[in-house]
Design a protein around this motif. Structure first.
Motif, PDB file in Angstrom:
ATOM      1  N   LYS A   1     -45.871 -12.647  14.161  1.00  0.00           N
ATOM      2  CA  LYS A   1     -46.033 -11.724  13.032  1.00  0.00           C
ATOM      3  C   LYS A   1     -46.174 -10.291  13.525  1.00  0.00           C
ATOM      4  CE  LYS A   1     -48.922 -12.628   9.701  1.00  0.00           C
ATOM      5  NZ  LYS A   1     -50.223 -13.076   9.167  1.00  0.00           N
TER       6      LYS A   1
ATOM      7  N   ALA B   1     -43.708  -7.356  12.494  1.00  0.00           N
ATOM      8  CA  ALA B   1     -44.228  -6.188  11.772  1.00  0.00           C
ATOM      9  C   ALA B   1     -43.971  -4.893  12.551  1.00  0.00           C
ATOM     10  CB  ALA B   1     -45.728  -6.362  11.505  1.00  0.00           C
TER      11      ALA B   1
ATOM     12  N   TYR C   1     -49.668  -2.752  12.650  1.00  0.00           N
ATOM     13  CA  TYR C   1     -50.682  -2.736  11.598  1.00  0.00           C
ATOM     14  C   TYR C   1     -51.458  -1.425  11.578  1.00  0.00           C
ATOM     15  CZ  TYR C   1     -49.757  -7.763  12.038  1.00  0.00           C
ATOM     16  OH  TYR C   1     -49.152  -8.991  12.097  1.00  0.00           O
TER      17      TYR C   1
ATOM     18  N   GLN D   1     -53.276   0.243   4.746  1.00  0.00           N
ATOM     19  CA  GLN D   1     -52.985  -0.886   3.850  1.00  0.00           C
ATOM     20  C   GLN D   1     -52.532  -2.139   4.602  1.00  0.00           C
ATOM     21  OE1 GLN D   1     -51.205   1.991   3.940  1.00  0.00           O
ATOM     22  NE2 GLN D   1     -49.184   1.762   3.022  1.00  0.00           N
ATOM     23  N   ASP D   2     -52.250  -1.991   5.905  1.00  0.00           N
ATOM     24  CA  ASP D   2     -51.785  -3.154   6.669  1.00  0.00           C
ATOM     25  C   ASP D   2     -52.888  -3.814   7.498  1.00  0.00           C
ATOM     26  OD1 ASP D   2     -49.273  -2.700   5.713  1.00  0.00           O
ATOM     27  OD2 ASP D   2     -48.612  -1.570   7.472  1.00  0.00           O
TER      28      ASP D   2
ATOM     29  N   GLU E   1     -55.429  -5.439   7.009  1.00  0.00           N
ATOM     30  CA  GLU E   1     -55.971  -6.770   6.728  1.00  0.00           C
ATOM     31  C   GLU E   1     -54.876  -7.844   6.670  1.00  0.00           C
ATOM     32  OE1 GLU E   1     -58.099  -6.989   3.103  1.00  0.00           O
ATOM     33  OE2 GLU E   1     -56.413  -6.345   1.866  1.00  0.00           O
ATOM     34  N   LEU E   2     -53.685  -7.525   7.141  1.00  0.00           N
ATOM     35  CA  LEU E   2     -52.617  -8.532   7.141  1.00  0.00           C
ATOM     36  C   LEU E   2     -52.891  -9.664   8.122  1.00  0.00           C
ATOM     37  CD1 LEU E   2     -49.386  -6.326   6.889  1.00  0.00           C
ATOM     38  CD2 LEU E   2     -50.528  -7.613   5.083  1.00  0.00           C
TER      39      LEU E   2
END
Ligand code: PMP
Length: 469
Positions: free
Chosen positions: A140, A144, A295, A299-300, A302-303
């Protein structure tokens, strides 16, 4: 080494044979009936009820030396006193366990301890609960950060059984019943040209690779392969991910295998042994730069959230485990590795049925050259040569169990026996294991009988499964 009870201290319970049957029946009824059936056919019908150090006891009071170590999850032996103490101290301290809305103190301490031991670029750790989950997290992160559509992996790779990790599983048998992530491609392990041809397309977010393919049959690549991969990944903007779920935490003689390879990955996955053999944990480490790319926006951030990752008990135990895998233990691994390598090389010379012994540190495989007589018997039953050869490794694993040693055939190479004792294994245990392996290799007659009986039934099952696909 079926030592008598006196050799090893008190046996568990009263040595109740009925308990084995009840344990198997319960597992078959409430968990997985086909698995228990396969264990029975292979002659593994035992219920282990106690474990201490390198030893396990079954319900009938027999003792075994464990050369499997929970597939690498038991580095210090079972119920190591210091690990149990760390767990008790953590529980007694009434720590909050799964805090979601504040930094977790124990997680921070473990991440700091990891950073102190890893390459300076690998200073950011994300803690999860298993090897599969660590691999998911690494993939991930690469997706990302790069926004690319594919991931490259190797034939015979093993990275776990969740859907993302399965998509980079180098075995169609395990991968194909399930849908895969789009854009995943496999290349031969050790083949730099094949890696280059794919990486230069710049379609790949990550190249995920094990420094030594363990479930693939303990396959090693030339160190120049990893140096080459490092350069190619940097050139083409692909994240180089080392999955050290197996090779990490001292298994190959250094804390992580990459240390012996002269390169560092962009993302490092670990799991198994970090548990201290007691509390599940996994994680992956990367650089601030890769983390920021993936990240870095508010806004990212907490992915990557997960409920249990970084829990207090797992982190306290993992931190103590890291402390115990110190220079002294690593030196012991080096010594034991030399002894095991020597003993296996002797067996290779003496036994025609042992084709090759290979490995590093305390991670070894013996690959068989099954006896022609046994294989010929199987062939007369109309069984393909490939499957006939596989049975020999299962047969040897069974003979080793009878002699009091736990070993297993790896997931992707059924012609191999894997050898992976706890790091604290003694020289005497290595000698006894090697003697037992030599004695087992001399029982070819019995292999023929095995093939005619339970082995034949296994083959039938295997064939019907293959044909059903
Ligand atoms: N990566 C490797 C290299 C492994 O060997 C394994 C387990 N055999 C995994 C990942 C998956 O770990 P887990 O079973 O903890 O999910």
């Amino acid at each position: 080494m079926h030592t008598t009870r006196d050799d090893v201290g008190s046996p568990p319970g009263g040595g109740d044979p009925g308990e084995t049957r009840r344990g198997f029946d319960r597992h078959a009824r409430y968990i997985n009936p086909k698995w228990t059936e396969a264990l029975d056919l292979l002659g593994y019908g035992r219920l282990f009820v106690r474990a201490q150090g390198t030893r396990m006891w079954d319900a009938e009071g027999r003792v075994y030396v464990d050369f499997l170590a929970g597939c690498g999850a038991v580095p210090l032996g079972y119920n190591h006193a210091e690990i149990v103490r760390a767990a008790e101290a953590s529980l007694r301290a009434n720590l909050p366990s799964f805090v979601q809305l504040a930094p977790q103190r124990e997680a921070g301490l473990l991440a700091e301890a990891l950073a102190a031991r890893l390459h300076p670029d690998l200073s950011r750790a994300q803690l999860v609960n298993s090897g599969s989950e660590a691999v998911e997290g690494a993939l991930k992160l690469a997706y990302a950060a790069t926004r690319r559509p594919g991931v490259l992996h190797c034939d015979r790779s093993y990275h776990g059984v969740t859907l993302g990790a399965l998509s980079v599983m180098g075995s169609s048998r395990m991968r194909e019943p399930f849908p895969s992530l789009p854009g995943t491609e496999a290349v031969p392990f050790g083949d730099l040209d094949a890696a280059e041809r794919n990486l230069r397309t710049e379609r790949f977010a990550a190249f995920i690779v094990e420094p030594i393919q363990f479930e693939g049959g303990v396959r090693l690549a030339d160190p120049s392969y990893f140096v080459g991969l490092r350069a190619l990944c940097t050139k083409h903007g692909t994240a180089l991910v080392f999955d050290e779920a197996q090779t990490g935490l001292g298994r190959t003689g250094t804390l992580f295998a990459y240390e012996g390879m002269g390169v560092a990955p962009d993302v490092l996955c670990y799991a198994k042994a970090l548990s201290g053999g007691l509390v599940p944990i996994g994680g992956y480490s990367t650089s601030p730069a890769w983390q920021r790319r993936a990240y870095g926006r508010m806004q990212d951030c907490e992915l990557v959230a997960n409920t249990y990752g970084g829990g207090a008990l797992a982190c306290s135990v993992a931190r103590r485990t890291l402390e115990l895998i110190d220079a002294t233990l690593l030196a012991h691994v080096g010594e034991m590795a030399a002894r095991l390598g020597q003993r296996l090389a002797d067996l290779e010379r003496r036994h025609a049925t042992l084709g090759q012994a290979r490995g590093k540190g305390l991670m070894w495989a013996v690959e068989f050259a099954p006896p022609t007589e046994g294989v010929a018997t199987v062939l007369t039953l109309g069984i393909p040569n490939r499957i006939a050869r596989e049975l020999f490794a299962y047969w040897i694993a069974q003979r080793m169990l009878e002699r009091g040693f736990l070993t297993q055939v790896p997931a992707h190479d059924p012609n191999v026996l894997r050898i992976e004792p706890p790091l604290v294994v003694s020289g005497e245990e290595i000698d006894a294991f090697s003697d037992a392996l030599g004695a087992s290799l001399e029982e070819n007659e019995d292999f023929v009988r095995f093939v005619r009986g339970a082995g034949g039934r296994l083959i039938e099952r295997r064939l019907s499964r293959d044909e059903g696909r």
